[in-house]
Design a protein around this motif. Sequence first.
Motif, short mmCIF file in Angstrom:
data_model
loop_
_atom_site.label_atom_id
_atom_site.label_comp_id
_atom_site.label_asym_id
_atom_site.label_seq_id
_atom_site.Cartn_x
_atom_site.Cartn_y
_atom_site.Cartn_z
N GLY A 71 0.68 -1.22 0.01
CA GLY A 71 -0.05 0.11 0.00
C GLY A 71 0.75 1.06 -0.17
N ARG A 72 0.13 2.31 -0.24
CA ARG A 72 0.92 3.74 -0.39
C ARG A 72 0.97 4.35 0.90
N ILE A 73 1.80 3.96 1.91
CA ILE A 73 2.09 4.46 3.13
C ILE A 73 3.43 4.89 3.27
N TYR A 74 3.83 6.14 3.47
CA TYR A 74 4.97 6.41 3.61
C TYR A 74 5.58 6.14 4.96
N PRO A 75 6.85 5.59 5.35
CA PRO A 75 7.99 5.51 4.11
C PRO A 75 7.67 4.30 3.27
N ASP A 76 7.59 4.15 1.89
CA ASP A 76 7.36 3.18 1.16
C ASP A 76 8.79 2.64 0.58
N LYS A 77 9.71 3.17 0.64
CA LYS A 77 11.06 2.51 -0.10
C LYS A 77 11.47 1.59 0.92
N LYS A 78 11.46 0.25 0.38
CA LYS A 78 11.81 -0.97 1.37
C LYS A 78 13.07 -1.52 1.18
N TRP A 79 13.66 -2.08 2.24
CA TRP A 79 15.10 -2.58 2.28
C TRP A 79 14.78 -4.12 1.88
N LYS A 80 15.31 -4.60 0.76
CA LYS A 80 15.09 -5.94 0.47
C LYS A 80 13.65 -6.26 0.46
N ASN A 81 12.64 -5.18 -0.20
CA ASN A 81 11.43 -5.56 -0.56
C ASN A 81 10.65 -5.89 0.65
N LYS A 82 11.06 -5.83 1.96
CA LYS A 82 10.57 -6.38 3.01
C LYS A 82 10.11 -5.37 4.03
N VAL A 83 11.20 -4.40 4.53
CA VAL A 83 10.79 -3.32 5.80
C VAL A 83 11.35 -1.95 5.32
N SER A 84 10.57 -1.09 5.62
CA SER A 84 10.94 0.35 5.40
C SER A 84 11.16 1.30 6.58
N GLY A 85 11.55 2.18 6.62
CA GLY A 85 11.89 2.92 7.84
C GLY A 85 11.99 4.56 7.63
#
Length: 443
Positions: free
Chosen positions: A88-102
Amino acid sequence: MGLIVFILSNFYPFLYDEPLVEFKQWIEQDSLSINYGVRTNNYATNSIQPFVQYISDTLTHTTAGFTGILSKNNFLVFFTPVVSTGNGRIYPDKKWKNKVSGGFINSGINYKSKKFSLLIGNTRVVFTTSPFNSPILSLDTPPIPMLSYTLKFGWLSITQITGYLGFYSGTLYAPDVNPSDTVDINRYLLIHRFSFRPYKNLGFGFTEIGIAGYNGGFDPAILNPIGIYYEKQFNLWNNVNIIWNFDAVLKIKKTILYANLLIDDFQYEDDPWNEPAHMGINTGIVHKLNNYTFVLEYNRFTRWVYGHFYVWQRYTYGNYPLGMEPASDFENLILKIGRGVLSFDFEYRNKGETSPFTSWPVDYTQPPGSGNSFPENNFLSGVVEKNASIRFSLLKKFNNYSLFTQAGVLYSKNHGHISGENKIFPVFLICLKGSFKIPLEEK
């Protein structure tokens, strides 16, 4: 409840009942706030507020983090780091290894006195007279690097925001129109708001928004809250995407009436490209009867609101619209009934295919005519997605914790603007938030 908590409640959204807090306060007070159109609730001081939330409807998302608030005299420092996972489009949306964002969804410094307040940081300011959303700044945008200040003069209040929307490098127009025309430019968000309260229970507001760009340097004029951007554009600046919003609030005993009229572009005369007016309305009522609070709201926004023929002047920030969610080309009706810790929500929404990211329908580098003019349909374009949702909520506070739960169902007809694609989504949300004092007394 602090401003940071309020911002979070809109952002994810944490504690859905928070948007009604200010309206309930207005109902019990003898008069409206001078600065009624800008949400500036008092901060909780010197505290850590951890939270964790799980949400599932058309997306599934889990977020955890904490808000830290440090205060001394009239100064306050705040910061909110989070980690999240899901879709979903919830910030932050850039993910580390397509799993976790922060990231930090809010951070900055605030100074506040009785007549003046200053906010500097990577944060958000809520401009709205509605308990649900805002035609001026969406409650779903990422935090914006900004400087904001408010001045109060008796029955008049002035608020200014200067925000940085990043560096744009790309096509001047939509990619399918003259792709060789490119631009490199720094984008700025300019907002100033004038609130008038001629009587204690009646308020009027005028908010002007501008999306400005500079190839280099910095124009100090964008920090000046006095004047009209439209006049400055005519006399001093190059083309700036300017939006006006007029609002009014009337309090009658236990009832609050509110309305917004947003004008993105108004045609004073016939346009050779058949361009229509780009406008939106937001209107509603909040009423308290005994222990019940009722809210009814209607929104209607035309097809090309928030858009622009220059890509960099669209009313957007990255991949997010800045204006009313879900931006342009929609209408919705919202009903909310609350009693104590319980509430019931119903929403019906029609949404057309056009958004602020949609390519402008005309090429102004070419003469108007057949195939180079605005379509006749200015509302609910293409395959219209029709959504209806019912939600039941519980907000329970105990000791240093708040627990919010919500369950319901969402029916989506022509989901994703695909004709005949009808889906039913269960809705579930749970959020646990704590608040703990930090001992910062000087030894």
